[in-house]
Design an enzyme around this catalytic site. Structure first.
Site, mmCIF file in Angstrom:
data_model
loop_
_atom_site.group_PDB
_atom_site.id
_atom_site.type_symbol
_atom_site.label_atom_id
_atom_site.label_comp_id
_atom_site.label_asym_id
_atom_site.label_seq_id
_atom_site.Cartn_x
_atom_site.Cartn_y
_atom_site.Cartn_z
ATOM 1 N N ARG A 2 12.088 -1.147 10.811
ATOM 2 C CA ARG A 2 11.005 -0.420 11.523
ATOM 3 C C ARG A 2 10.633 -1.575 12.800
ATOM 4 N NH1 ARG A 2 5.601 0.507 8.030
ATOM 5 N NH2 ARG A 2 4.655 -0.701 9.958
ATOM 6 N N LYS A 13 0.787 -1.207 -0.174
ATOM 7 C CA LYS A 13 -0.013 0.098 0.078
ATOM 8 C C LYS A 13 0.829 1.451 0.193
ATOM 9 C CE LYS A 13 -2.217 -0.744 3.848
ATOM 10 N NZ LYS A 13 -1.726 -2.102 4.355
ATOM 11 N N ARG A 68 -9.070 1.321 9.251
ATOM 12 C CA ARG A 68 -8.753 -0.173 9.297
ATOM 13 C C ARG A 68 -10.023 -0.722 10.564
ATOM 14 N NH1 ARG A 68 -2.973 1.038 8.899
ATOM 15 N NH2 ARG A 68 -1.558 -0.956 9.513
ATOM 16 N N ARG A 78 11.748 -6.070 4.710
ATOM 17 C CA ARG A 78 11.489 -4.635 4.964
ATOM 18 C C ARG A 78 12.178 -4.519 6.502
ATOM 19 N NH1 ARG A 78 5.742 -1.891 5.209
ATOM 20 N NH2 ARG A 78 5.432 -2.925 7.183
ATOM 21 N N ARG A 125 -0.261 -8.419 13.537
ATOM 22 C CA ARG A 125 -0.939 -7.494 12.673
ATOM 23 C C ARG A 125 -1.619 -8.211 11.371
ATOM 24 N NH1 ARG A 125 4.306 -5.092 11.281
ATOM 25 N NH2 ARG A 125 3.614 -3.904 9.578
HETATM 26 P P1 AMP Z 1 0.960 0.939 8.908
HETATM 27 O O1 AMP Z 1 2.372 1.729 8.572
HETATM 28 O O2 AMP Z 1 -0.080 1.418 7.940
HETATM 29 O O3 AMP Z 1 1.511 -0.585 8.728
HETATM 30 O O4 AMP Z 1 0.754 1.292 10.459
HETATM 31 C C1 AMP Z 1 1.641 0.690 11.373
HETATM 32 C C2 AMP Z 1 0.819 0.913 12.806
HETATM 33 O O5 AMP Z 1 0.214 2.331 13.015
HETATM 34 C C3 AMP Z 1 -0.331 -0.189 12.731
HETATM 35 O O6 AMP Z 1 0.135 -1.625 13.092
HETATM 36 C C4 AMP Z 1 -1.041 0.291 14.072
HETATM 37 O O7 AMP Z 1 -0.428 0.064 15.159
HETATM 38 C C5 AMP Z 1 -0.993 1.789 13.563
HETATM 39 N N1 AMP Z 1 -2.015 2.317 12.920
HETATM 40 C C6 AMP Z 1 -1.654 2.870 11.366
HETATM 41 N N2 AMP Z 1 -3.010 3.305 10.867
HETATM 42 C C7 AMP Z 1 -4.026 2.943 11.778
HETATM 43 C C8 AMP Z 1 -5.417 2.751 11.823
HETATM 44 N N3 AMP Z 1 -6.034 3.467 10.683
HETATM 45 N N4 AMP Z 1 -5.953 2.655 13.047
HETATM 46 C C9 AMP Z 1 -5.347 2.127 13.961
HETATM 47 N N5 AMP Z 1 -4.059 1.881 14.062
HETATM 48 C C10 AMP Z 1 -3.354 2.256 12.993
#
Ligand code: AMP
Length: 190
Positions: A136, A16, A91, A130, A147
């Site tokens: 990260r 994404k 989400r 990654r 996740r």
């Molecule tokens: P991402 O980079 O989108 O994979 O997000 C990394 C982490 O940020 C996720 O595992 C969540 O802990 C938090 N996070 C990001 N976007 C959301 C969302 N829309 N709702 C809840 N937690 C989020």
């Protein structure tokens, strides 16, 4: 018709972020990534960052109220008036409903939801890679598995949510970055 207000849906590691960054360039509308915004907040040690960090470290979702506020403030900024590519938000069902309300109130409803479908084994491999490259904090095997579970339970139902609203287009996310980018461009232009 080329759509300008769109959402990329898909499991962690589906590509994404990479694809949203490309679409940002081709469509000239900003990528809106709650994950990026939350990581920046954690680094800057803001109130939001302090609230979010423990959830993120465990691979859990940050509470809806926090994320809805962060995304809402971003979408109200001037540059998002031309459009946006949502990446990693919404989400959960409450987040999707809050987004609909916000966009309806601005008279700028979502035009398309592109759902990236990728095999789970491919994803785990990508995320482990990654982890090596980007370092990260939440890219370790245990958190990755968590996740994926969170995605299945809380986010995957949004596919139905957008299908019912006739906004859903499924895109095969298995392939090179170029191949997937071409499929997405076609889905945006269709
Ligand atoms: P991402 O980079 O989108 O994979 O997000 C990394 C982490 O940020 C996720 O595992 C969540 O802990 C938090 N996070 C990001 N976007 C959301 C969302 N829309 N709702 C809840 N937690 C989020």
């Amino acid at each position: 018709m080329t759509v300008k207000r769109l959402l990329l849906l898909g499991p962690p590691g589906a590509g994404k972020g990479t694809q949203a960054a490309r679409l940002e360039k081709s469509l000239h509308v900003p990528q809106v990534s709650t994950g990026d915004m939350l990581r920046a907040a954690v680094d800057a040690e803001t109130e939001v960052g302090k609230l979010a960090s423990s959830y993120m470290e465990r691979g859990e979702l940050v509470p809806d109220s926090v994320v809805i506020r962060v995304a809402g403030e971003r979408l109200k900024q001037d540059d998002a008036k031309r459009g946006f590519i949502l990446d990693g938000f919404p989400r959960t069902a409450p987040q999707a409903e809050a987004l609909d309300e916000l966009l309806d109130a601005m008279d700028r409803p979502l035009q398309r939801c592109l759902s990236l479908a990728v095999d789970e084994n491919v994803i785990v491999k990508r995320l482990m890679r990654r982890a090596e490259i980007e370092g990260r904090a939440d890219d370790n095997e245990e958190t990755i598995r968590n996740r994926m579970r969170v995605y299945r339970e809380q986010t995957a139902p949004l596919v139905d949510y957008y299908e019912k609203r006739n906004l859903l287009v499924e895109v095969d996310g298995d392939g090179s970055i170029e191949e997937v980018a071409e499929r997405l461009e076609a889905a945006v232009a269709a």
